[in-house]
Design an enzyme around this catalytic site. Structure first.
Site, PDB file in Angstrom:
ATOM      1  N   GLU A   1       3.447  34.871   0.392  1.00 53.90           N
ATOM      2  CA  GLU A   1       3.799  36.305   0.326  1.00 53.90           C
ATOM      3  C   GLU A   1       2.578  37.149  -0.006  1.00 53.90           C
ATOM      4  O   GLU A   1       2.536  38.343   0.255  1.00 53.90           O
ATOM      5  CB  GLU A   1       4.843  36.549  -0.784  1.00 53.90           C
ATOM      6  CG  GLU A   1       6.223  36.033  -0.461  1.00 53.90           C
ATOM      7  CD  GLU A   1       7.141  36.179  -1.685  1.00 53.90           C
ATOM      8  OE1 GLU A   1       6.938  37.118  -2.498  1.00 53.90           O
ATOM      9  OE2 GLU A   1       8.047  35.326  -1.832  1.00 53.90           O
TER      10      GLU A   1
ATOM     11  N   ASP B   1      -3.878  22.255 -11.371  1.00 56.39           N
ATOM     12  CA  ASP B   1      -4.256  21.087 -12.160  1.00 56.39           C
ATOM     13  C   ASP B   1      -3.274  19.929 -11.940  1.00 56.39           C
ATOM     14  O   ASP B   1      -2.055  20.142 -11.928  1.00 56.39           O
ATOM     15  CB  ASP B   1      -4.235  21.527 -13.637  1.00 56.39           C
ATOM     16  CG  ASP B   1      -4.838  20.513 -14.554  1.00 56.39           C
ATOM     17  OD1 ASP B   1      -6.031  20.214 -14.397  1.00 56.39           O
ATOM     18  OD2 ASP B   1      -4.121  20.021 -15.455  1.00 56.39           O
TER      19      ASP B   1
HETATM   20  C1  GLC Z   1      -7.276  17.927 -15.033  1.00 57.33           C
HETATM   21  C2  GLC Z   1      -8.391  18.766 -15.586  1.00 57.33           C
HETATM   22  C3  GLC Z   1      -8.877  18.132 -16.854  1.00 57.33           C
HETATM   23  C4  GLC Z   1      -7.730  18.082 -17.831  1.00 57.33           C
HETATM   24  C5  GLC Z   1      -6.521  17.368 -17.244  1.00 57.33           C
HETATM   25  C6  GLC Z   1      -5.296  17.642 -18.046  1.00 57.33           C
HETATM   26  O1  GLC Z   1      -7.718  16.704 -14.617  1.00 57.33           O
HETATM   27  O2  GLC Z   1      -9.386  18.925 -14.630  1.00 57.33           O
HETATM   28  O3  GLC Z   1      -9.961  18.825 -17.387  1.00 57.33           O
HETATM   29  O4  GLC Z   1      -8.130  17.436 -19.000  1.00 57.33           O
HETATM   30  O5  GLC Z   1      -6.231  17.809 -15.948  1.00 57.33           O
HETATM   31  O6  GLC Z   1      -4.898  18.965 -17.886  1.00 57.33           O
END
Ligand code: GLC
Length: 476
Positions: free
Chosen positions: A227, A181
């Site tokens: 790994e 993310d």
């Molecule tokens: C990313 C995710 C989204 C989330 C954001 C904060 O963009 O896809 O859904 O709200 O990160 O974590």
């Protein structure tokens, strides 16, 4: 790769997901990516993690997870988890400790300052300051998203080590990789100011999003994943293909990056062609492999963005599944879903993204499975064709394997080659017939939005509002 948003896929549980694996296998996907399933207060749909090594009870148990993973593997598929490294929940024990005072063992695990050191804005709610004041500790902490999502301090080696441990936990259980993310956010220069507030300042492309230290972190993460031969897919929300491609490093950072400029392109031949060309050009130089994504849990579904009709959704499927690289499907796009209409009072997402996260209508899946002309059957045919055809799933992006046609302006067309096998994709989203140049003629149409044209030969004209994949085993 097929993205599952667990809350709305099947009964909102891991057991529910397991019960749909036969469907996913029938559809023809190779790998699943689950949006976060970790313990979370769900202030941001699970992207606010309170324990990276526990399953949230609403989804089930660790035993349910292990069962799901082994069932996925038994079907020859892979499973990716969503890892949220930039921030935790404010309910994570690390943050609870960190906010207690300025001297505790985790005092420096988050980004604390006496005063905000820059003018950054948070993504949610849009327009709020990215610095939240904490009464308990008497200082401000950085939160690029909700105030319930404090940013971790990746400059602290203890944080890096703890986060690597969370990866190890799942790798040891056998997961095949991670979607990471907002991974471009890990390194930050807190002295940078954003440009003055203006309409274009959408989250994702402000200066703090692209810092050199992030690349060091990615190399560290990658060496751990190596790994285990695990895959790293990054959400690199930079809206710039050149900047995005640097996140592959020298083959030692991310394997795959999402391509958001492509996602946001209008469904018009010229605009798509130029964004595809740019992507291929920068990735070819860097020796990296493209990804193609049209929908996910953060954006209105592409059928909706493209105007809502099923024809455009079918054209988009031909595009997505025949471009060179790894395509990502978002749950329900194979049914041609548009966003659900949700009354403001029923919205639960702080980013207003509920419409694309509505439950999958399984009765509609059953109905479409029985109809050979449904959009679901169309996706399935394309996925089968792709899997059976090396030129479509394996041929690369070098000049001999992939050629975009300049052609007529309203026609998006390319050729993919694997030895003597040549495959052609033509997409005419316009209202006008388009001219096919001599080099584009003579191949046999294999899959087409107008099924009556399947089995016929490409001629001098491409009808309006049609897309096809065609095959020619001779040289053109
Ligand atoms: C990313 C995710 C989204 C989330 C954001 C904060 O963009 O896809 O859904 O709200 O990160 O974590």
């Amino acid at each position: 790769m097929y993205q599952i948003y667990p809350r709305s896929f099947s009964e909102g549980t891991l057991v529910g997901i397991s019960s749909r694996l036969d469907y996913l296998q029938w559809l023809g996907v190779d790998a699943l990516w689950l949006s976060p399933i970790f313990l979370s207060p769900m202030a941001d749909g699970g992207y606010d993690v309170a324990d990276y090594c526990a399953i949230d009870p609403q989804f089930g148990t660790l035993a349910d997870f292990d069962a799901l993973l082994s069932e996925v593997h038994a079907r020859g598929m892979r499973l990716l988890l969503d890892w949220v490294p930039n921030h935790t929940s404010d309910q994570h024990p690390w943050f609870r400790e960190s906010r207690r005072d300025r001297v505790n063992a985790k005092a420096d695990w988050y980004v604390w300052r006496d005063q905000p050191t820059n003018n950054w804005l948070a993504s949610f709610p849009r327009g709020e300051k990215a610095w939240a004041f904490d009464e308990q500790r008497g200082q401000y902490y950085l939160r690029c998203f909700l105030k319930e999502q404090p940013d971790l301090n990746w400059d602290n080696p203890e944080v890096v080590a703890a986060m690597l441990d969370t990866l190890r936990f799942w790798l040891d259980r056998g997961v095949d990789g991670f979607r990471m993310d907002v991974v471009h956010l890990l390194g930050k220069d807190l002295n940078l100011n954003d440009p003055p507030i203006c309409e274009e300042r959408v989250w994702g492309h402000v200066p703090y999003n692209d810092q050199p230290t992030t690349h060091q972190h990615l190399r560290t993460i990658r060496s751990l994943l190596d790994e285990y031969s695990a895959l790293a897919v990054g959400e690199v929300y930079l809206l710039d293909e050149q900047a995005m491609t640097t996140y592959h490093g020298a083959g030692d950072e991310l394997h795959l990056c999402f391509n958001f400029r492509f996602l946001w392109a209008p469904f018009e031949a010229d605009e798509l062609r130029s964004r595809i060309a740019r992507t291929i050009e920068v990735l070819r130089d860097g020796g990296a492999w493209p990804t193609w994504v049209l929908s996910n849990h953060d954006v209105p579904r592409h059928r909706q963005r493209y105007g809502g009709d099923e024809l455009h959704a079918r054209m988009a499927a031909i595009m997505l599944l025949t471009l060179p690289g790894t395509p990502f499907l978002y749950q329900g796009e194979e049914l041609g879903l548009v966003d659900a209409k949700i009354a403001p009072a029923d919205m639960i997402d702080p980013g207003g993204r509920d419409g694309c996260r509505a439950p999958i209508p399984w009765n509609e899946v059953a109905r479409q499975r029985e109809h050979p002309n449904s959009i679901l059957a169309f996706y399935q045919r394309l996925l089968r064709l792709r899997r059976a055809t090396p030129a479509l799933h394996a041929a690369g992006i070098d000049n001999d394997s992939f050629r975009l046609f300049d052609g007529s302006p309203g026609l998006l067309a390319w050729e993919r080659s694997d030895g003597d096998a040549h495959w052609f994709t033509y997409i005419n989203p316009s209202d006008e017939p388009q001219v096919c140049s001599a080099a584009m003629q003579g191949a046999t149409i294999v899959v087409c939005t107008d099924e009556a044209l399947e089995g016929t030969m490409v001629g001098a004209e491409m009808p309006a509002g049609v897309a096809w994949v065609a095959h020619n085993s001779g040289t053109m």
